[in-house]
Design a protein around this motif. Sequence first.
Motif, PDB file in Angstrom:
ATOM      1  N   THR A 397       0.798  -1.179   0.033  1.00 30.34           N
ATOM      2  CA  THR A 397      -0.071   0.018  -0.005  1.00 30.34           C
ATOM      3  C   THR A 397       0.900   1.435   0.146  1.00 30.34           C
ATOM      4  O   THR A 397       2.017   1.083   0.281  1.00 30.34           O
ATOM      5  CB  THR A 397      -1.017  -0.029   1.112  1.00 30.34           C
ATOM      6  OG1 THR A 397      -0.100   0.080   2.358  1.00 30.34           O
ATOM      7  CG2 THR A 397      -1.794  -1.057   1.528  1.00 30.34           C
ATOM      8  N   ALA A 398       0.375   2.563  -0.383  1.00 30.19           N
ATOM      9  CA  ALA A 398       1.433   3.552  -0.516  1.00 30.19           C
ATOM     10  C   ALA A 398       0.799   4.627   0.456  1.00 30.19           C
ATOM     11  O   ALA A 398       1.391   5.649   0.403  1.00 30.19           O
ATOM     12  CB  ALA A 398       1.047   3.969  -1.996  1.00 30.19           C
ATOM     13  N   THR A 399      -0.388   4.467   1.232  1.00 32.01           N
ATOM     14  CA  THR A 399      -0.622   5.517   2.324  1.00 32.01           C
ATOM     15  C   THR A 399      -1.015   4.884   3.505  1.00 32.01           C
ATOM     16  O   THR A 399      -1.396   3.754   3.426  1.00 32.01           O
ATOM     17  CB  THR A 399      -1.650   6.427   1.668  1.00 32.01           C
ATOM     18  OG1 THR A 399      -2.976   5.633   1.421  1.00 32.01           O
ATOM     19  CG2 THR A 399      -1.537   7.139   0.310  1.00 32.01           C
ATOM     20  N   ALA A 400      -1.196   5.648   4.504  1.00 30.17           N
ATOM     21  CA  ALA A 400      -1.646   5.216   5.736  1.00 30.17           C
ATOM     22  C   ALA A 400      -3.128   4.668   5.535  1.00 30.17           C
ATOM     23  O   ALA A 400      -3.578   3.866   6.268  1.00 30.17           O
ATOM     24  CB  ALA A 400      -1.474   6.161   6.973  1.00 30.17           C
ATOM     25  N   LYS A 401      -3.676   5.343   4.935  1.00 36.23           N
ATOM     26  CA  LYS A 401      -5.216   5.334   4.833  1.00 36.23           C
ATOM     27  C   LYS A 401      -5.590   3.991   4.142  1.00 36.23           C
ATOM     28  O   LYS A 401      -6.370   3.110   4.429  1.00 36.23           O
ATOM     29  CB  LYS A 401      -5.997   6.326   3.901  1.00 36.23           C
ATOM     30  CG  LYS A 401      -7.319   6.335   4.292  1.00 36.23           C
ATOM     31  CD  LYS A 401      -8.116   7.697   3.586  1.00 36.23           C
ATOM     32  CE  LYS A 401      -9.537   7.809   3.632  1.00 36.23           C
ATOM     33  NZ  LYS A 401     -10.074   7.417   5.205  1.00 36.23           N
ATOM     34  N   ASP A 402      -4.734   3.647   3.000  1.00 36.53           N
ATOM     35  CA  ASP A 402      -4.747   2.592   2.177  1.00 36.53           C
ATOM     36  C   ASP A 402      -4.432   1.308   3.344  1.00 36.53           C
ATOM     37  O   ASP A 402      -4.874   0.291   3.021  1.00 36.53           O
ATOM     38  CB  ASP A 402      -3.635   2.597   1.189  1.00 36.53           C
ATOM     39  CG  ASP A 402      -3.970   2.871  -0.332  1.00 36.53           C
ATOM     40  OD1 ASP A 402      -5.264   2.830  -0.105  1.00 36.53           O
ATOM     41  OD2 ASP A 402      -3.277   2.771  -1.071  1.00 36.53           O
ATOM     42  N   ALA A 403      -3.372   1.573   4.007  1.00 35.64           N
ATOM     43  CA  ALA A 403      -2.814   0.486   4.759  1.00 35.64           C
ATOM     44  C   ALA A 403      -3.690   0.068   5.730  1.00 35.64           C
ATOM     45  O   ALA A 403      -4.107  -1.138   5.908  1.00 35.64           O
ATOM     46  CB  ALA A 403      -1.607   0.717   5.497  1.00 35.64           C
TER      47      ALA A 403
END
Length: 446
Positions: A397-403
């Motif tokens: 994943t590429a962002t905290a939100k994604d993760a």
Amino acid sequence: MAKRLVILGGGESGVGAAILGKQRGYDVFVSDGGALKDVYRKTLAEQGIEFEEGKHTEEKILSADEVMKSPGIPEKNEMVKKIRAKGIPVISEIELAYRYKGNSKIVAITGSNGKSTTTSLIYHICKLAGMDCALVGNIGYSFARQVAEDPKDLYVAEISSFQLDDIQTFRADVALLLNITEDHLDRYNYQFENYIKSKFRITENQTAGDYFIYCEDDEVIMAHLKSISITSNPLPFTMKQEVKKGAYIKGDQMMLRVQEERVSMSIYDFALKGKHNQYNTMAAGIAAATLGIRKEKIREAVKTFESLEHRMEHVATVRGVEFINDSKATNVNSTWYALESMNKPTILILGGVDKGNDYTLIEDLVKEKVKAIVCMGTDNQKIHEAFGSTVAKIVDTATAKDAVTTAFELAGKGDVVLLSPACASFDLFKNYEDRGKQFKEAVNDL
């Protein structure tokens, strides 16, 4: 003529050193290769301190009598090489603060893991005991600035190996070395021995009236102790045997003794949970006892301490899934401690800037406890290589939100999502606090 002090790096320690330097009559110049934060730019302007940003002007820097280098700047930096070649003395901020601290005492804490927790716990005990003290150093407030603006009788200082690299006369009345594991090897030419020596510098100027508190269960510390001589009073802490002085845990009791007074306490009363925190609590208890703090105060403080933000911090439970923010885990060993204390199936969020990580350290724990790994970094190849064959699912994943969203989808009721990255955060985030905050926001948005 005033001595010229040039400060490389205009962050917390650099600006703090500039304020103290100017107050003590130095001709101060601050140079930062990047952009300064608004708050630091404003402070320097208000104090009338000359500075530059976005560049290093060679003639201005090399005219220094002394250079204070921020801990974040490595020796391989071109400007640092030129300063060294010219033979200009280089010091760290803690060295400058030490020169002007007067008769105040210093409790200095270093180690690869548990520094911030132990430092904060010692400070909590001292405050509760009514001491005039400040929490300084690597934990967020400049030691030099504290000395300049609000001097105290006692400084509880978290100190990194980078700060110890450039000390000359700095001396801790009470020095704590919690543990040594491979970390920051990129800064020590990938030589573990260099890093060990750097950590041990915390003892180098100590005298017979000082104390050295260390973990007797740490093999690296014990091996190195055989090759050097320590002048100060040794106070070990251990879980493996009983010691006459220092602290140990036997069964469920912590026993502590420095002078005549003995302190005993049940580990079930410790506010901090997990085996690693029993070590941190023993170390903090010994430090408090060397300062003559009464056992009732030590007990009360250990019971009432609240753990730090971004260190094994419970964020929320969403539809039966618990979220834990351990963003402060910037090396593999920290993640090992986090996983060791997990007792539910875990979705682990890993990744960031790898400092030469050896993931085999956590292989067994991952096999035993982790259902899936969510990577959160710009380069996750090493994580895939390390766990590809042991973990059924690894997602990038590429962002905290994604993760967070991905981890939540992979988790079932009764599982835990653990952000314990084992890496530095400087690829996608400003720092580990920013990473932790973004993680918490994403969890609260679920």
